[in-house]
Design an enzyme around this catalytic site. Structure first.
Site, PDB file in Angstrom:
ATOM      1  N   GLU A 169      -4.158   2.884  11.473  1.00 27.25           N
ATOM      2  CA  GLU A 169      -5.103   2.768  12.591  1.00 27.25           C
ATOM      3  C   GLU A 169      -6.183   1.736  12.281  1.00 27.25           C
ATOM      4  O   GLU A 169      -6.579   0.954  13.145  1.00 27.25           O
ATOM      5  CB  GLU A 169      -5.729   4.130  12.913  1.00 27.25           C
ATOM      6  CG  GLU A 169      -4.771   5.122  13.568  1.00 27.25           C
ATOM      7  CD  GLU A 169      -3.807   5.784  12.586  1.00 27.25           C
ATOM      8  OE1 GLU A 169      -3.984   5.628  11.351  1.00 27.25           O
ATOM      9  OE2 GLU A 169      -2.870   6.464  13.034  1.00 27.25           O
ATOM     10  N   HIS A 194      -3.796  17.292  17.825  1.00 32.04           N
ATOM     11  CA  HIS A 194      -3.257  16.581  18.987  1.00 32.04           C
ATOM     12  C   HIS A 194      -4.027  17.014  20.224  1.00 32.04           C
ATOM     13  O   HIS A 194      -3.474  17.117  21.310  1.00 32.04           O
ATOM     14  CB  HIS A 194      -1.762  16.877  19.175  1.00 32.04           C
ATOM     15  CG  HIS A 194      -0.899  16.378  18.071  1.00 32.04           C
ATOM     16  ND1 HIS A 194      -0.732  17.055  16.897  1.00 32.04           N
ATOM     17  CD2 HIS A 194      -0.163  15.236  17.945  1.00 32.04           C
ATOM     18  CE1 HIS A 194       0.080  16.386  16.090  1.00 32.04           C
ATOM     19  NE2 HIS A 194       0.436  15.266  16.695  1.00 32.04           N
TER      20      HIS A 194
END
Lengths: 325, 399
Positions: A60, A130
């Protein structure tokens, strides 16, 4: 006008942006031929080639750092972080680099061409990693813009604005309603201005403010309250940084009451900022304390997701409390 | 795709000693061409430009260190001992290549043409500082000279350089990016992220790692266990070379070739320059508490500027008299610039809120107005710099 869902609207915005400007480049994990784990980038590589839409390694900080460089060079970089829960390795690149790029160089350089798209929020049985709503971390960073759509129409118009905005934007997509949220979306190119809230429902007795997937809970609670004769004004903030205090304050001055609701944990959530700013502006108009209906101060749970989330029933109860204060 | 792996019947672990990277050296300690070494093609003008830049930076660093001690600067950071690593590498690139540096590469900026006044403007945070007085001294940047503004966080420029180079490639420019960092920065996650991204995305970027022995007080022996930084490049699929960072010809030759490789193959390249940080990390550091003077003396003997000077003298391209003249001239130029630029005012107060965004949003403009109203009540408290015309003009806006 075609009826499409929020996810297809995101795809349509990316397609439109790439078709209109060859400088637009999409990158992220699995976004190439596969079209992303949610299919937001479906068919883009096929249409625009591997150079303009490509997979990246799982890094990321690499994705965001690379995109900052691309934007500084003059490209329009649209990076996808697969889940907002995984944006934190890129936190330094976003907060220390992207946000300060223009300022620290005295406007000699900027990375305004950067947009980071990332699905956020609960409601998909995703547990701790999530489900999170990390928007408040980024709202605490001058130099960033933070945008969250709640409808398909907004998703396309706001994303096109974000991509073309001269400042770096984090675009949080409410993944719980990616497919459930369906509406009329023009095929054409259109933009919705950033920094402007939308009064979705006008009302007289109390103001409800939210964004993203939470708007559904607010609308549902407002309908229940209407059965009790309470008229709610529902405002969709759409942009959290910089946010539209004027619209919210005007509403609160009219209704005298305010509830802000978000999925993120209550402590340090963005509702706190809104609440503080509104009481500064509307102190004499307030009929009851400003209330927050938010996620609990726990990590995002799995089996008790329903209990944790600030759903329409919790909002409805807050409305009654506020009105009966 | 993974390189084709040969099959084996032998159970044997590959040892770290199976891959050790040699160090390219062209000049010996006396500035003589080593036997069997190839002198790179370098004309007299380039050689002198390189030497003059190294000499300039040595004088600049000495003068600014002194100025910091006198309280004229808040902070400074020298490049002493590593001049050849920086000037030798930047000289191998073109002026339209982008430089993304760490913070000890002021020599590269000078090589591009940054003037003494421009250095002073930044160091003194005056109204002519390109960075508008926002960053600590040594955080230079110049759009005109393709030198990206420095940021303090370490290694963040590495993945950015990969992205910048990718953009250059797409734009079809005959340009690449040169990215500097140190041995300490190579421990950051962004190093690994950036190298991997650069290799996978085929980015024409040259990474120059200044391995100078220390990250503030931490010696490389406590920074990594392997054979330095260059072998890591191999692991990422990147052509890598290690050079004697005090040997100007080795650094230059490797850099010219690295640029050619990067652009011809659209791929990243790594150069690891082996050198020594002769000075402190910064003016806030005192190396005597973590290393001894003997060690420093050994490296002082390997001074890269002296080594190049000997080579130039042998070539008949330079004389001691010219050398003396040059240093005197630089000293005067720098001190004159310091004197003139420190008289300049601070940037205007309005610069506080500009460039956060392209256009200051409403809430920032409101906060600024609140600040001006407050300052108007206590003007003496907020006007520490008598040269500061910025506050006065800002106050006129309110009144």
């Amino acid at each position: 006008m075609p009826q499409i869902n929020l996810l297809q609207a995101v795809n349509s915005a990316l397609d439109t942006a790439m078709a209109h400007d060859p400088r637009v480049i999409c990158l992220g994990q699995d976004i190439g031929q596969f079209g992303g784990v949610f299919r937001a980038t479906s068919k883009l590589q096929e249409k625009y080639g591997k150079q303009r839409c490509f997979n990246t390694p799982i890094t990321e900080q690499g994705i965001v750092g690379f995109s900052i460089g691309l934007a500084a060079q003059g490209s329009i970089a649209v990076a996808e972080i697969q889940f907002a829960d995984y944006i934190f390795p890129a936190f330094d690149q976003i907060v220390n680099e992207a946000a300060k790029f223009r300022y620290r160089s005295g406007d000699q350089f900027n990375c305004g061409g950067l947009t980071i798209r990332t699905p956020y929020g609960g409601g998909i049985a995703g547990g701790l990693y999530h489900s999170q709503s990390p928007e408040a971390y980024f709202c605490h960073t001058p130099g960033l813009k933070v945008v969250i759509p709640s409808t398909a129409y907004q998703a396309k118009g706001l994303l096109l604005s974000a991509i073309r905005d001269p400042d770096p934007v984090i675009f949080f997509e409410p993944k719980a309603i990616y497919r459930a949220e369906v509406g009329e979306v023009p095929d054409d190119d259109y933009e919705i201005p950033l920094g402007v809230a939308e009064v979705v429902t006008e009302g007289a007795d109390i103001t409800l403010v939210g964004w993203g997937a939470q708007m559904h809970q607010l609308h549902r609670a407002a309908k229940m309250a209407l059965q009790d004769g309470i008229s709610c004004e529902v405002i969709d903030l759409r942009t959290l940084l910089p946010w539209d205090l004027e619209t919210v304050a005007a509403s609160v001055n009219k209704t005298g009451r305010l509830i802000i609701s978000h999925e993120a944990p209550r402590t340090g959530g963005f509702a706190g900022e809104i609440s503080a700013a509104v009481q500064e502006q509307c102190f004499l108009s307030l009929e009851s304390p400003i209330m927050r209906v938010a996620g609990m101060d726990t990590p995002f749970p799995l089996v008790f997701e329903k209990e944790y989330l600030p759903d329409y029933l919790k909002v409805y109860e807050a409305i009654k409390q506020s009105v009966n204060f | 795709m993974t390189a084709k792996s040969k099959q084996t019947d032998v159970l044997r672990f590959t040892e770290t000693t199976d891959l050790t990277i040699p160090t390219l050296r062209i000049l010996d300690a006396d500035g003589k061409l080593r036997k069997n070494a190839h002198e790179p093609v370098i004309d007299k003008a380039t050689a002198l430009k390189i030497y003059e830049n190294m000499a300039y930076i040595r004088v600049l660093d000495e003068r600014m260190l002194a100025a910091q001690r006198q309280g004229r600067l808040s902070f400074y950071l020298t490049c002493t001992g590593e001049e050849a690593s920086v000037v030798g590498s930047i000289a191998g690139f073109k002026s339209h290549d982008m430089v993304m540096s760490q913070y000890r590469e002021q020599a590269a900026l000078r090589y591009r043409g940054f003037s003494s006044e421009q250095f002073m403007n930044q160091l003194l945070s005056n109204d002519l500082d390109f960075g508008k007085g926002r960053q600590m001294p040594i955080h230079y940047g110049s759009h005109e000279l393709n030198y990206m503004t420095i940021s303090s966080p370490l290694a963040t420029q590495i993945p950015q350089a990969a992205g910048y180079a990718y953009g250059q490639k797409l734009a079809g420019k005959d340009a690449c990016t040169i990215c500097y960092f140190g041995d300490g920065a190579a421990s950051e996650g962004d190093f690994h992220a950036g190298l991997n991204m650069a290799a996978v995305s085929n980015c024409p970027v040259v990474f120059v790692v200044r391995n100078n022995g220390y990250a503030i007080s931490t010696p490389t022996s406590e920074q990594f266990a392997g054979d330095g930084i260059a072998p890591r490049g191999i692991g990422y699929g990147i052509s890598s070379i290690r050079v004697d960072g005090n040997d100007i010809l080795a650094v230059y030759a490797a850099s010219v070739e690295a640029r050619r490789l990067a652009l011809q193959t659209n791929a990243p390249v790594i150069i690891e320059t082996m050198s020594y940080r002769l000075g402190a990390h910064s003016t806030s550091d005192d190396p005597s508490s973590y290393r001894n003077a003997d060690e420093e003396e050994i490296w002082r003997q390997k001074d890269p500027i002296l080594r190049m000077k000997k080579w130039l003298l042998d070539k008949g391209w330079w004389s001691d008299q010219q050398d003396h003249q040059l240093k005197t001239q630089y000293k005067k130029e720098i001190l004159d610039a310091l004197k003139s630029q420190e008289k300049r005012p601070s940037p205007p107060l309005s610069d506080l809120i500009t460039d956060v965004y392209k256009t200051p949003p409403l809430h920032l403009r409101q906060q600024y107005t609140e600040l001006l109203n407050h300052i108007a009540k206590y003007p003496d408290h907020y006007l520490p710099n008598p040269n500061n015309s910025g506050h006065q003009s800002a106050l006129t806006q309110v009144n």
